[in-house]
Design a protein around this motif. Sequence first.
Motif, PDB file in Angstrom:
ATOM      1  N   HIS A  25      -8.839   5.662  -1.353  1.00  0.00           N
ATOM      2  CA  HIS A  25      -7.359   5.222  -1.800  1.00  0.00           C
ATOM      3  C   HIS A  25      -7.152   5.041  -2.931  1.00  0.00           C
ATOM      4  N   HIS A  84     -11.303   2.480   1.562  1.00  0.00           N
ATOM      5  CA  HIS A  84     -10.441   1.563   2.377  1.00  0.00           C
ATOM      6  C   HIS A  84     -11.210   1.080   3.743  1.00  0.00           C
ATOM      7  N   HIS A 137      -5.513  -8.360  -0.330  1.00  0.00           N
ATOM      8  CA  HIS A 137      -6.268  -7.437  -1.134  1.00  0.00           C
ATOM      9  C   HIS A 137      -7.092  -8.480  -2.026  1.00  0.00           C
ATOM     10  N   HIS A 145     -10.283   2.773  -4.313  1.00  0.00           N
ATOM     11  CA  HIS A 145     -11.625   2.040  -3.697  1.00  0.00           C
ATOM     12  C   HIS A 145     -11.629   2.789  -2.183  1.00  0.00           C
ATOM     13  N   HIS A 156      -4.301   3.185  -5.589  1.00  0.00           N
ATOM     14  CA  HIS A 156      -2.802   2.443  -5.674  1.00  0.00           C
ATOM     15  C   HIS A 156      -2.030   3.096  -6.560  1.00  0.00           C
ATOM     16  N   HIS A 184      -0.617  -5.624   3.081  1.00  0.00           N
ATOM     17  CA  HIS A 184      -1.773  -6.149   3.799  1.00  0.00           C
ATOM     18  C   HIS A 184      -2.488  -6.771   2.719  1.00  0.00           C
ATOM     19  N   HIS A 239       0.947  -1.166  -0.034  1.00  0.00           N
ATOM     20  CA  HIS A 239       0.064  -0.036  -0.005  1.00  0.00           C
ATOM     21  C   HIS A 239       0.762   1.248  -0.073  1.00  0.00           C
TER      22      HIS A 239
HETATM   23 CU1  C2O Z   1      -4.609  -0.639   1.360  1.00  0.00          CU
HETATM   24 CU2  C2O Z   1      -6.058  -1.122  -2.236  1.00  0.00          CU
HETATM   25  O1  C2O Z   1      -5.105  -0.788  -0.390  1.00  0.00           O
END
Ligand code: C2O
Length: 521
Positions: A422, A478, A165, A476, A424, A163, A125
């Motif tokens: 969030h 979070h 996903h 997305h 990416h 983390h 992340h």
């Molecule tokens: Cu912390 Cu798409 O994630």
Amino acid sequence: MARSRGPVRRFLKWTAAVVAVLLAAGLGVSTWVYFAAYQTNAGDLAFENRVRIPPLLEPEVDGDGRKRFDLTLQQGRSEFLPGRQTDTWGVNGAYLGPTIRVSRGDKVAMDVRNELPDTTTVHWHGMRLPAKMDGGPHQTIGAGKTWSPYWTVDQPAASLWYHPHLHGETAKHVYRGVTGMLIVDDDTVPKDLPSEYGVDDIPLVVQDKKFTEDGRLDLDAPGPLGLQSTYGLLGDQILVNGTRDPYLEVGAERVRFRLLNGSNARSFNFGFADDRSFSLIGTDSGLLPKPVRMNRVRLSAGERAEIVADLTPGEEVVLRSFAPKEGGGFPQDRLAGADDEFDLVEIRAKDRLTEAKPLPERLADTPEITPGKDAVERDFELSGTSKINGDTMDMRRIDEVVPAGATEIWTVRNPGNPHSFHIHEVAFRVLDINGEPPPPAMRGRKDTVYLPPSATARLAVQFGPHTDPDTPYMFHCHMLEHEDQGMMGQFTIVEPGTEDQAPRRLPGGNGGGGGGDHDHH
Ligand code: C2O
Ligand code: CU
């Protein structure tokens, strides 16, 4: 006279009685919501357990000069509540994972071995990297398999994290414990900033949990009204680095805390119980230009902040989450956990402290993210608990195609519930929120932003250089239950000028662009 008024009076009496009963019932329900929905651990803690500091993971340098990190996802048991065992998941251990520390310019590889009973993924992340290495829902790692992504670190110093996903299962996998910090260093960071890991540079992964009577982690725990909350899980217990009821002993006058809100849904409003101020030095994607004094910093799920606090010898002070207040009023704030208060960790200063160096006035000179005049603008509306622009997530649909290196303006609108948005791969800057300049804590480089109820935020989003028209990155909410319900979309980064040729639909049932299980070349 009296006789003829009798029925009227009786009628009025009855009406008054009915109204009174309804009012009382209404009041009763509100009162019940008011009390039942409030969660706190204040007064329950004795600060008995030394907080765990996740170990730093030592890499091995391979023949290519690449730092290789070994991560094994595994099942385990943890004792969070005294005398009770909880089944958990972790990385190289029973719960949470080690801290990975890399430097700008490093060639790195992660050997992620999945010893869990289920397929999962591991996402980096906040990391700028090729889409195939991102660890999103397309880069699945089957049970028993190893996934070995590799890339070159090329971004400013920041506190990132990792983390799972897996689409539809992210909330569960994160909740069970697969989460760790991923620190990026670069050599422009001023030497006087506290940076001795575990000594004066302390990671704090803060998560709320709900336990069953017999100590199991209860993801299906009903919300305050006995219903599933629309926000996702809101727990009444706090773990800091996987430690319940924690204290932290420090031996330095000046301590840097890397705060990660690793909760599924809950927001925290960090501050010290005695209201002392601290310096905010960094947000999600990097250090601020200079420190900013404040006494609260609010983080929604997935956000990070770096703060520096001063201590005097022998003192004790509690790091606390004050009511975050969503601005939704009653009952919305109450049900969203926005009135809740938690003690997080008691900080105990030793009687002798190493002397602090002055806090540098300039922290970073990363140029501010600034969109050009003709910057492409895109709009996103987050609605309900599962949709962006009217659609739920589709693994095969590419929602947006972005040219490499672009800086765009993304306007994110949120007509209802609060969300945590969030993106990416990118770093962004909040240009404004509801037309106003963002508060100081939201002015730095970020990758996740809190959207209060009925808000509009405009983000200047800076995209990286890695192109791949067939493998998407995600954007997305979070709040992980929202993400799992489909509040997620996909974008690709392509060679500038090839946007029109890029696929908008991926072949196959599972989306293509797997990139899983490959070797290190
Ligand atoms: Cu912390 Cu798409 O994630
Ligand atoms: Cu959401």
